[in-house]
Design a protein around this motif. Structure first.
Motif, PDB file in Angstrom:
ATOM      1  N   ALA A  87     -39.070  98.652 107.685  1.00 11.38           N
ATOM      2  CA  ALA A  87     -39.146  98.815 109.137  1.00 11.38           C
ATOM      3  C   ALA A  87     -39.552 100.228 109.524  1.00 11.38           C
ATOM      4  CB  ALA A  87     -37.808  98.466 109.771  1.00 11.38           C
ATOM      5  N   ALA A  88     -39.089 101.232 108.778  1.00 12.90           N
ATOM      6  CA  ALA A  88     -39.414 102.621 109.099  1.00 12.90           C
ATOM      7  C   ALA A  88     -40.855 102.970 108.748  1.00 12.90           C
ATOM      8  CB  ALA A  88     -38.453 103.554 108.361  1.00 12.90           C
ATOM      9  N   VAL A  89     -41.354 102.408 107.674  1.00 13.69           N
ATOM     10  CA  VAL A  89     -42.713 102.750 107.218  1.00 13.69           C
ATOM     11  C   VAL A  89     -43.758 101.897 107.914  1.00 13.69           C
ATOM     12  CG1 VAL A  89     -44.246 102.815 105.210  1.00 13.69           C
ATOM     13  CG2 VAL A  89     -41.866 103.581 104.990  1.00 13.69           C
ATOM     14  N   ARG A  90     -43.522 100.608 107.984  1.00 13.98           N
ATOM     15  CA  ARG A  90     -44.512  99.694 108.568  1.00 13.98           C
ATOM     16  C   ARG A  90     -44.464  99.674 110.095  1.00 13.98           C
ATOM     17  NH1 ARG A  90     -48.222  98.590 104.670  1.00 13.98           N
ATOM     18  NH2 ARG A  90     -47.176  98.120 102.684  1.00 13.98           N
ATOM     19  N   ARG A  91     -43.257  99.838 110.622  1.00 14.42           N
ATOM     20  CA  ARG A  91     -43.018  99.749 112.068  1.00 14.42           C
ATOM     21  C   ARG A  91     -43.531  98.395 112.594  1.00 14.42           C
ATOM     22  NH1 ARG A  91     -41.400 104.905 113.657  1.00 14.42           N
ATOM     23  NH2 ARG A  91     -40.565 103.834 115.494  1.00 14.42           N
ATOM     24  N   GLY A  92     -44.063  98.344 113.809  1.00 17.84           N
ATOM     25  CA  GLY A  92     -44.619  97.100 114.339  1.00 17.84           C
ATOM     26  C   GLY A  92     -43.597  95.999 114.464  1.00 17.84           C
ATOM     27  N   TRP A  93     -44.014  94.778 114.143  1.00 23.19           N
ATOM     28  CA  TRP A  93     -43.174  93.606 114.342  1.00 23.19           C
ATOM     29  C   TRP A  93     -41.973  93.590 113.402  1.00 23.19           C
ATOM     30  CZ3 TRP A  93     -42.145  90.098 110.499  1.00 23.19           C
ATOM     31  CH2 TRP A  93     -42.971  90.144 109.376  1.00 23.19           C
ATOM     32  N   ILE A  94     -42.120  94.205 112.212  1.00 20.43           N
ATOM     33  CA  ILE A  94     -40.985  94.246 111.285  1.00 20.43           C
ATOM     34  C   ILE A  94     -39.857  95.077 111.878  1.00 20.43           C
ATOM     35  CG2 ILE A  94     -40.220  94.983 109.008  1.00 20.43           C
ATOM     36  CD1 ILE A  94     -42.981  94.461 107.946  1.00 20.43           C
ATOM     37  N   ASP A  95     -40.223  96.203 112.482  1.00 20.82           N
ATOM     38  CA  ASP A  95     -39.222  97.073 113.096  1.00 20.82           C
ATOM     39  C   ASP A  95     -38.541  96.377 114.267  1.00 20.82           C
ATOM     40  OD1 ASP A  95     -37.709  99.266 113.686  1.00 20.82           O
ATOM     41  OD2 ASP A  95     -39.311 100.361 114.683  1.00 20.82           O
ATOM     42  N   ARG A  96     -39.316  95.749 115.119  1.00 16.62           N
ATOM     43  CA  ARG A  96     -38.726  95.055 116.276  1.00 16.62           C
ATOM     44  C   ARG A  96     -37.846  93.898 115.847  1.00 16.62           C
ATOM     45  NH1 ARG A  96     -44.041  96.037 118.152  1.00 16.62           N
ATOM     46  NH2 ARG A  96     -44.670  93.928 117.568  1.00 16.62           N
ATOM     47  N   LEU A  97     -38.288  93.154 114.840  1.00 13.85           N
ATOM     48  CA  LEU A  97     -37.496  92.019 114.353  1.00 13.85           C
ATOM     49  C   LEU A  97     -36.176  92.500 113.768  1.00 13.85           C
ATOM     50  CD1 LEU A  97     -37.264  88.992 113.764  1.00 13.85           C
ATOM     51  CD2 LEU A  97     -38.442  89.410 111.584  1.00 13.85           C
ATOM     52  N   LEU A  98     -36.202  93.607 113.004  1.00 16.10           N
ATOM     53  CA  LEU A  98     -34.977  94.139 112.413  1.00 16.10           C
ATOM     54  C   LEU A  98     -33.980  94.541 113.491  1.00 16.10           C
ATOM     55  CD1 LEU A  98     -33.270  95.143 110.041  1.00 16.10           C
ATOM     56  CD2 LEU A  98     -34.526  97.308 110.151  1.00 16.10           C
ATOM     57  N   GLN A  99     -34.449  95.184 114.545  1.00 12.09           N
ATOM     58  CA  GLN A  99     -33.551  95.611 115.608  1.00 12.09           C
ATOM     59  C   GLN A  99     -32.948  94.418 116.338  1.00 12.09           C
ATOM     60  OE1 GLN A  99     -34.843  99.051 117.998  1.00 12.09           O
ATOM     61  NE2 GLN A  99     -36.637  99.204 116.697  1.00 12.09           N
ATOM     62  N   ILE A 100     -33.748  93.382 116.576  1.00 10.47           N
ATOM     63  CA  ILE A 100     -33.217  92.190 117.245  1.00 10.47           C
ATOM     64  C   ILE A 100     -32.174  91.492 116.378  1.00 10.47           C
ATOM     65  CG2 ILE A 100     -33.808  89.890 118.107  1.00 10.47           C
ATOM     66  CD1 ILE A 100     -36.535  91.055 118.915  1.00 10.47           C
ATOM     67  N   VAL A 101     -32.490  91.335 115.090  1.00 12.35           N
ATOM     68  CA  VAL A 101     -31.566  90.675 114.166  1.00 12.35           C
ATOM     69  C   VAL A 101     -30.291  91.500 114.001  1.00 12.35           C
ATOM     70  CG1 VAL A 101     -31.237  89.920 111.785  1.00 12.35           C
ATOM     71  CG2 VAL A 101     -33.395  89.445 112.952  1.00 12.35           C
ATOM     72  N   SER A 102     -30.418  92.824 113.958  1.00 12.19           N
ATOM     73  CA  SER A 102     -29.247  93.693 113.798  1.00 12.19           C
ATOM     74  C   SER A 102     -28.294  93.547 114.970  1.00 12.19           C
ATOM     75  CB  SER A 102     -29.684  95.156 113.665  1.00 12.19           C
ATOM     76  OG  SER A 102     -30.474  95.338 112.510  1.00 12.19           O
ATOM     77  N   ILE A 103     -28.838  93.535 116.169  1.00 11.67           N
ATOM     78  CA  ILE A 103     -27.992  93.370 117.353  1.00 11.67           C
ATOM     79  C   ILE A 103     -27.311  92.000 117.345  1.00 11.67           C
ATOM     80  CG2 ILE A 103     -28.002  93.202 119.870  1.00 11.67           C
ATOM     81  CD1 ILE A 103     -30.301  95.225 119.867  1.00 11.67           C
ATOM     82  N   GLY A 104     -28.073  90.956 117.012  1.00 17.59           N
ATOM     83  CA  GLY A 104     -27.500  89.610 116.988  1.00 17.59           C
ATOM     84  C   GLY A 104     -26.434  89.449 115.925  1.00 17.59           C
ATOM     85  N   ALA A 105     -26.704  89.982 114.709  1.00 20.90           N
ATOM     86  CA  ALA A 105     -25.735  89.846 113.621  1.00 20.90           C
ATOM     87  C   ALA A 105     -24.472  90.648 113.886  1.00 20.90           C
ATOM     88  CB  ALA A 105     -26.375  90.286 112.305  1.00 20.90           C
ATOM     89  N   SER A 106     -24.608  91.810 114.524  1.00 18.95           N
ATOM     90  CA  SER A 106     -23.438  92.626 114.819  1.00 18.95           C
ATOM     91  C   SER A 106     -22.588  92.023 115.929  1.00 18.95           C
ATOM     92  CB  SER A 106     -23.875  94.040 115.220  1.00 18.95           C
ATOM     93  OG  SER A 106     -24.624  94.650 114.188  1.00 18.95           O
ATOM     94  N   ALA A 107     -23.209  91.234 116.808  1.00 19.19           N
ATOM     95  CA  ALA A 107     -22.477  90.659 117.934  1.00 19.19           C
ATOM     96  C   ALA A 107     -21.671  89.427 117.547  1.00 19.19           C
ATOM     97  CB  ALA A 107     -23.449  90.299 119.056  1.00 19.19           C
ATOM     98  N   VAL A 108     -22.063  88.742 116.479  1.00 18.07           N
ATOM     99  CA  VAL A 108     -21.385  87.510 116.073  1.00 18.07           C
ATOM    100  C   VAL A 108     -20.226  87.850 115.133  1.00 18.07           C
ATOM    101  CG1 VAL A 108     -21.637  85.268 114.940  1.00 18.07           C
ATOM    102  CG2 VAL A 108     -23.532  86.221 116.273  1.00 18.07           C
ATOM    103  N   PRO A 109     -19.004  87.446 115.436  1.00 18.12           N
ATOM    104  CA  PRO A 109     -17.860  87.731 114.558  1.00 18.12           C
ATOM    105  C   PRO A 109     -18.037  87.079 113.191  1.00 18.12           C
ATOM    106  CG  PRO A 109     -17.123  87.014 116.732  1.00 18.12           C
ATOM    107  CD  PRO A 109     -18.601  86.754 116.673  1.00 18.12           C
TER     108      PRO A 109
END
Length: 313
Positions: A120-142
């Motif tokens: 995500a840091a090197v490629r950026r783009g859609w990989i970076d955005r997808l990682l941030q969305i998944v991170s927020i979703g995974a952290s929100a679910v108990p």
């Protein structure tokens, strides 16, 4: 390096003493009639008083604490008030179950989070955005919700893994892997997501530094810069996050072990808390703090090796 290790060991011993002391007094101040719990509601008041004398509960609290501390220093944590089994034996019998789950989860999280965070840091783009969305979703679910979903889908509906139970590794290695697969997956989803986000931020920060631009201007290959210099600079942040994840998992595994019916430290801690079995509960607390101190020491040594400035901070 020797003074660095000595300072960390001393701070670890202080933390162990403070946490165990506070836990001891808080537990005994908030405890109900343990003797009544052991004997049952049908016991007479005389029987309850006799049991309290037998357990030493009629002694002053400070005397009880000093007696317990003296035994712990000698490696004697006493016996369970309910089963009369040695506390050390009860803990050591359940410790491999918990550690196998937590350590396997940490290894998986470290590998996957590093790969995802660097990509995500090197490629950026859609990989970076997808990682941030998944991170927020995974952290929100108990974690317990994730565990229930995994049991429903992979164990009950698809029948790929057993829903509950634990098989010791020395009895059946394949059965052991199958019994801990779902607990590890339930813990790893959130750990990978949050750790990958931190690795991404650390790698981006290192890539923006002057010495990386200097290395590029000298014509070094991007792969060499990434693996020999950037990852070394970003590793301390990742290790710190992983150590925090490890500590958090020792608490989260209590719920996971209940869902999957695993005979681990979390199950023992919850059972002893419900019963009011103070010797066992104090033993669990001391062992968990020791594990946390050891993990923090190893992380500090790794960070000190990667960044010598950390040794004198």
């Amino acid at each position: 390096m020797v003074s660095f290790i000595f300072r960390r060991l001393v701070s670890g011993v202080v933390v162990l003493f403070v946490v165990s002391t506070l836990t001891f007094f808080l537990l005994y101040f908030s405890a109900t009639s343990v003797a009544r719990n052991i004997l049952g509601e049908s016991a007479t008041q005389a029987q309850v008083q006799l049991k309290e004398t037998e357990l030493g509960l009629d002694q002053p609290l400070v005397s009880r604490y000093l007696s317990w501390l003296g035994g712990v220093v000698q490696g004697d944590f006493g016996v369970s008030w309910f089963t009369s089994q040695p506390v050390v034996g009860s803990i050591l019998g359940r410790l491999p179950t918990t550690l196998s789950i937590v350590l396997a989860t940490i290894v998986i999280a470290a590998v996957l989070a590093t790969l995802l965070g660097v990509a995500a840091a090197v490629r950026r783009g859609w990989i970076d955005r997808l990682l941030q969305i998944v991170s927020i979703g995974a952290s929100a679910v108990p974690q317990f919700v994730v565990a229930i979903v995994l049991v429903t889908v992979l164990a009950i509906q698809l029948r790929i893994f057993p829903a509950t139970g634990y098989v010791p590794m020395n009895q059946d290695f394949g059965g052991w892997l199958a019994s801990i697969a779902l607990p590890i997956l339930a813990l790893a989803i959130g750990a990978v997501a949050s750790t990958a986000q931190q690795v991404r931020s650390a790698v981006i920060n290192v890539l923006s530094r002057d010495y990386v631009r200097t290395l590029r201007s000298r014509g070094l290959a991007p792969r060499e810069i990434l693996f020999r210099h950037v990852l070394r600079g970003a590793a301390p942040a990742g290790l710190t996050v992983l150590s925090l994840q490890f500590i958090g998992m020792l608490g989260g595994v209590v719920v996971i072990e209940q869902i999957f019916a695993l005979p681990g430290m979390g199950f023992l801690a919850l059972q002893s808390t419900t019963q009011g079995d103070m010797p066992v509960l104090m033993g669990v607390v001391v062992y968990i703090v020791i594990i946390v101190v050891i993990v923090n020491l190893l992380v500090d040594l790794a960070v000190g090796w990667l960044n010598p400035k950390a040794r004198v901070s």
